[in-house]
Design a protein around this motif. Structure first.
Motif, PDB file in Angstrom:
ATOM      1  N   MET A  51      29.687  23.007  -5.391  1.00 42.97           N
ATOM      2  CA  MET A  51      30.545  23.265  -4.228  1.00 42.97           C
ATOM      3  C   MET A  51      31.834  22.450  -4.287  1.00 42.97           C
ATOM      4  O   MET A  51      32.887  22.921  -3.857  1.00 42.97           O
ATOM      5  N   SER A  52      31.770  21.230  -4.811  1.00 37.78           N
ATOM      6  CA  SER A  52      32.958  20.378  -4.837  1.00 37.78           C
ATOM      7  C   SER A  52      33.896  20.728  -5.992  1.00 37.78           C
ATOM      8  O   SER A  52      35.116  20.614  -5.867  1.00 37.78           O
ATOM      9  N   LEU A  53      33.348  21.175  -7.125  1.00 42.80           N
ATOM     10  CA  LEU A  53      34.188  21.498  -8.281  1.00 42.80           C
ATOM     11  C   LEU A  53      34.745  22.917  -8.222  1.00 42.80           C
ATOM     12  O   LEU A  53      35.885  23.163  -8.611  1.00 42.80           O
ATOM     13  N   GLY A  54      33.953  23.866  -7.748  1.00 35.67           N
ATOM     14  CA  GLY A  54      34.308  25.275  -7.877  1.00 35.67           C
ATOM     15  C   GLY A  54      35.266  25.796  -6.815  1.00 35.67           C
ATOM     16  O   GLY A  54      35.107  25.506  -5.632  1.00 35.67           O
ATOM     17  N   ASP A  55      36.257  26.580  -7.267  1.00 31.68           N
ATOM     18  CA  ASP A  55      37.051  27.367  -6.315  1.00 31.68           C
ATOM     19  C   ASP A  55      36.190  28.496  -5.767  1.00 31.68           C
ATOM     20  O   ASP A  55      36.392  28.961  -4.653  1.00 31.68           O
ATOM     21  N   SER A  56      35.237  28.939  -6.583  1.00 34.40           N
ATOM     22  CA  SER A  56      34.224  29.892  -6.136  1.00 34.40           C
ATOM     23  C   SER A  56      32.906  29.523  -6.797  1.00 34.40           C
ATOM     24  O   SER A  56      32.878  28.831  -7.813  1.00 34.40           O
ATOM     25  N   VAL A  57      31.824  29.985  -6.185  1.00 36.48           N
ATOM     26  CA  VAL A  57      30.480  29.676  -6.665  1.00 36.48           C
ATOM     27  C   VAL A  57      29.727  30.980  -6.887  1.00 36.48           C
ATOM     28  O   VAL A  57      29.780  31.890  -6.054  1.00 36.48           O
ATOM     29  N   ILE A  58      29.039  31.059  -8.028  1.00 35.70           N
ATOM     30  CA  ILE A  58      28.157  32.191  -8.320  1.00 35.70           C
ATOM     31  C   ILE A  58      26.734  31.651  -8.356  1.00 35.70           C
ATOM     32  O   ILE A  58      26.410  30.784  -9.172  1.00 35.70           O
ATOM     33  N   VAL A  59      25.896  32.128  -7.433  1.00 35.99           N
ATOM     34  CA  VAL A  59      24.499  31.697  -7.382  1.00 35.99           C
ATOM     35  C   VAL A  59      23.664  32.688  -8.182  1.00 35.99           C
ATOM     36  O   VAL A  59      23.722  33.903  -7.940  1.00 35.99           O
ATOM     37  N   MET A  60      22.891  32.171  -9.150  1.00 36.25           N
ATOM     38  CA  MET A  60      22.073  33.014 -10.010  1.00 36.25           C
ATOM     39  C   MET A  60      20.590  32.705  -9.822  1.00 36.25           C
ATOM     40  O   MET A  60      20.211  31.586  -9.498  1.00 36.25           O
ATOM     41  N   ASN A  61      19.776  33.721 -10.051  1.00 29.65           N
ATOM     42  CA  ASN A  61      18.323  33.545 -10.086  1.00 29.65           C
ATOM     43  C   ASN A  61      17.711  34.690 -10.886  1.00 29.65           C
ATOM     44  O   ASN A  61      18.122  35.843 -10.756  1.00 29.65           O
ATOM     45  N   ILE A 112      23.024  36.527  -7.438  1.00 29.17           N
ATOM     46  CA  ILE A 112      22.503  36.752  -6.086  1.00 29.17           C
ATOM     47  C   ILE A 112      23.636  36.786  -5.068  1.00 29.17           C
ATOM     48  O   ILE A 112      23.643  37.604  -4.152  1.00 29.17           O
ATOM     49  N   GLN A 113      24.616  35.888  -5.233  1.00 29.13           N
ATOM     50  CA  GLN A 113      25.761  35.867  -4.328  1.00 29.13           C
ATOM     51  C   GLN A 113      26.933  35.192  -5.017  1.00 29.13           C
ATOM     52  O   GLN A 113      26.759  34.275  -5.819  1.00 29.13           O
ATOM     53  N   GLU A 114      28.128  35.642  -4.692  1.00 28.57           N
ATOM     54  CA  GLU A 114      29.359  35.080  -5.246  1.00 28.57           C
ATOM     55  C   GLU A 114      30.365  34.930  -4.124  1.00 28.57           C
ATOM     56  O   GLU A 114      30.516  35.816  -3.290  1.00 28.57           O
ATOM     57  N   GLY A 115      31.068  33.782  -4.072  1.00 29.81           N
ATOM     58  CA  GLY A 115      32.063  33.616  -3.028  1.00 29.81           C
ATOM     59  C   GLY A 115      32.606  32.201  -2.969  1.00 29.81           C
ATOM     60  O   GLY A 115      32.274  31.336  -3.788  1.00 29.81           O
ATOM     61  N   HIS A 116      33.461  31.962  -1.983  1.00 27.03           N
ATOM     62  CA  HIS A 116      34.008  30.628  -1.738  1.00 27.03           C
ATOM     63  C   HIS A 116      32.864  29.692  -1.345  1.00 27.03           C
ATOM     64  O   HIS A 116      31.912  30.115  -0.671  1.00 27.03           O
ATOM     65  N   TYR A 161      27.755  28.570   1.735  1.00 23.86           N
ATOM     66  CA  TYR A 161      26.981  27.645   2.571  1.00 23.86           C
ATOM     67  C   TYR A 161      26.774  28.180   3.984  1.00 23.86           C
ATOM     68  O   TYR A 161      25.676  28.106   4.539  1.00 23.86           O
ATOM     69  N   GLU A 162      27.843  28.731   4.563  1.00 28.58           N
ATOM     70  CA  GLU A 162      27.787  29.172   5.958  1.00 28.58           C
ATOM     71  C   GLU A 162      27.229  30.587   6.116  1.00 28.58           C
ATOM     72  O   GLU A 162      26.656  30.913   7.163  1.00 28.58           O
ATOM     73  N   LYS A 163      27.404  31.426   5.088  1.00 28.76           N
ATOM     74  CA  LYS A 163      26.993  32.828   5.202  1.00 28.76           C
ATOM     75  C   LYS A 163      26.161  33.265   4.000  1.00 28.76           C
ATOM     76  O   LYS A 163      26.520  34.213   3.292  1.00 28.76           O
ATOM     77  N   PRO A 164      25.059  32.581   3.727  1.00 32.09           N
ATOM     78  CA  PRO A 164      24.213  33.002   2.603  1.00 32.09           C
ATOM     79  C   PRO A 164      23.648  34.390   2.859  1.00 32.09           C
ATOM     80  O   PRO A 164      23.351  34.749   4.001  1.00 32.09           O
ATOM     81  N   ASN A 165      23.501  35.182   1.787  1.00 30.77           N
ATOM     82  CA  ASN A 165      23.014  36.556   1.978  1.00 30.77           C
ATOM     83  C   ASN A 165      21.503  36.673   1.832  1.00 30.77           C
ATOM     84  O   ASN A 165      20.954  37.773   1.905  1.00 30.77           O
ATOM     85  N   SER A 166      20.824  35.542   1.604  1.00 28.37           N
ATOM     86  CA  SER A 166      19.375  35.584   1.446  1.00 28.37           C
ATOM     87  C   SER A 166      18.791  34.200   1.709  1.00 28.37           C
ATOM     88  O   SER A 166      19.506  33.192   1.719  1.00 28.37           O
ATOM     89  N   LYS A 167      17.489  34.170   1.917  1.00 29.47           N
ATOM     90  CA  LYS A 167      16.805  32.892   2.126  1.00 29.47           C
ATOM     91  C   LYS A 167      16.902  32.026   0.883  1.00 29.47           C
ATOM     92  O   LYS A 167      17.051  30.802   0.976  1.00 29.47           O
ATOM     93  N   PHE A 168      16.841  32.650  -0.289  1.00 26.96           N
ATOM     94  CA  PHE A 168      16.945  31.898  -1.540  1.00 26.96           C
ATOM     95  C   PHE A 168      18.254  31.118  -1.601  1.00 26.96           C
ATOM     96  O   PHE A 168      18.264  29.919  -1.908  1.00 26.96           O
ATOM     97  N   VAL A 169      19.371  31.789  -1.318  1.00 27.60           N
ATOM     98  CA  VAL A 169      20.683  31.129  -1.383  1.00 27.60           C
ATOM     99  C   VAL A 169      20.782  30.033  -0.329  1.00 27.60           C
ATOM    100  O   VAL A 169      21.227  28.916  -0.617  1.00 27.60           O
ATOM    101  N   ALA A 170      20.360  30.328   0.893  1.00 29.22           N
ATOM    102  CA  ALA A 170      20.441  29.341   1.973  1.00 29.22           C
ATOM    103  C   ALA A 170      19.683  28.071   1.616  1.00 29.22           C
ATOM    104  O   ALA A 170      20.148  26.954   1.867  1.00 29.22           O
TER     105      ALA A 170
END
Length: 364
Positions: free
Chosen positions: A198-208, A213-217, A222-231
């Protein structure tokens, strides 16, 4: 302009898809963090970009040119490995110059470029030292200087800070980003550390499991995870399960949980579901144990009565565990500002706003 673009990339080992049909792009000068648990496919993705693994399906473009059939040394990529991979018998300046010598840089330009890189990473005066005479943080900076010296099209960082202790990791995190931004480096960072991502990336890609699973700022992740896994993966969380029981006129929904609690949540943050069953996440740092004047004016403030069962003072934070009903534990994290810590057994109220409830589908 996209310096890097992956389209429908798949990599299998036997029947196992380590990377499963992923697509993303990176603009020039941007830093993208690949975040996920061990085995999620992030390091394999890095190896596919660098050319150390072959793509089974899909394409990888560097500035619009397909590099799938190019060998690692034919791709203009700078690599920073987890263990830095410095040559122990070489001095700092020899390590930094190594890549330039093997990339065909004009010999007379190498000393100036080496000096320029050492100045960038604040290691002037360390030129003649060998890696064994440096601290972990200094070795990391030498490895970064070597990666940047060849003027790569893309920088690939594999767990760049994981070998350092926690305090040094935190310090170098911001220094690393400052250096990468100063040279406008297009960068992929692989990490399992959510703070680092979160501190290094201009954007973050969460993988599983090989998928994105989700890509974004970072804030949106952090504020709008699209799944329980990401949250759960990007932060601490308290979870409830429930169904909508009432809808107010001013955009407030009331959810009743399986424990019998009733929460007010924002309709605008609530996805539409076929079964109406939701998972509700409340971050520990969004819960207050004291009601302030602003809360008094909010008729929709959520309140849960409970009892303190454990308190830990962890430097700048206080971590409190509250039992709210029938051994149901809620974690609360507050900033320490000199307040008296609550004793075990103390009755308390937990307060949080409707906007602090993160809602995801229980279908995911």
């Amino acid at each position: 302009m996209n310096v890097l673009e992956l389209s429908n990339v798949t990599k299998r080992f036997g029947t196992f898809a380590a990377v499963d049909n992923i697509s993303f792009s990176v603009e020039k000068g941007k830093i993208v963090s690949l975040l996920g648990p061990s085995g999620c496919g992030k390091t394999t993705t890095l190896r596919l970009i660098s050319g150390f693994e072959n793509v089974d399906e899909g394409s990888i473009l560097f500035s619009g040119k397909d590099v799938v059939n190019k060998r690692p040394y034919e791709r203009n990529v700078g690599l920073l490995f987890q263990d830095y991979a410095l040559f122990p018998h070489m001095t700092v300046e020899q390590n930094v110059a190594y890549g330039m010598k093997h990339r065909g840089f004009e010999k007379k330009l190498i000393p100036n470029r080496t000096n320029e890189m050492l100045e960038l990473v604040k290691l002037i005066g360390f030129e003649k030292r060998k890696p064994g005479q440096l601290s972990g943080g200094q070795q990391q900076r030498v490895a970064l200087a070597r990666s940047l010296a060849i003027s790569p099209e893309i920088i690939l960082l594999d767990e760049p800070l994981s070998a350092l202790d926690a305090k040094l990791r935190q310090e170098l995190r911001f220094e690393l980003k400052e250096i990468l931004n100063s040279v406008n480096a297009t960068t992929i960072v692989v990490t399992h550390d959510q703070e680092e991502a979160m501190s290094l990336g201009d954007s973050v890609i969460v993988m599983n499991e090989g998928k994105i699973i989700q890509e974004g700022h970072p804030t949106d992740i952090y504020e709008k995870p699209n799944s329980k896994f990401v949250a759960e993966f990007v932060g601490r969380s308290n979870w409830f399960n429930g169904n909508i029981v009432n809808k107010a006129d001013d955009g407030i929904l009331k959810i009743k949980t399986t424990e019998g609690f009733e929460f007010n949540i924002l309709e605008s943050l609530t996805p539409e579901l076929s079964n109406g069953n939701y998972e509700i996440c409340v971050r520990p740092e969004r819960i207050s144990l004291e009601k302030n004047e602003i809360m008094d004016e909010d008729s929709y403030i959520n309140l849960l009565p409970g009892k303190v069962v454990d308190v830990a003072h962890l430097g700048p934070d206080i971590h409190t565990v509250i039992e709210v009903s029938n051994k149901r534990m809620i974690k609360v994290v507050e900033k320490y500002t000199g307040q008296v810590l609550k004793n075990n057994g103390t009755n308390v109220n937990l307060y949080f706003y409707p906007k602090d409830c993160i809602i995801v589908s229980s279908e995911k």
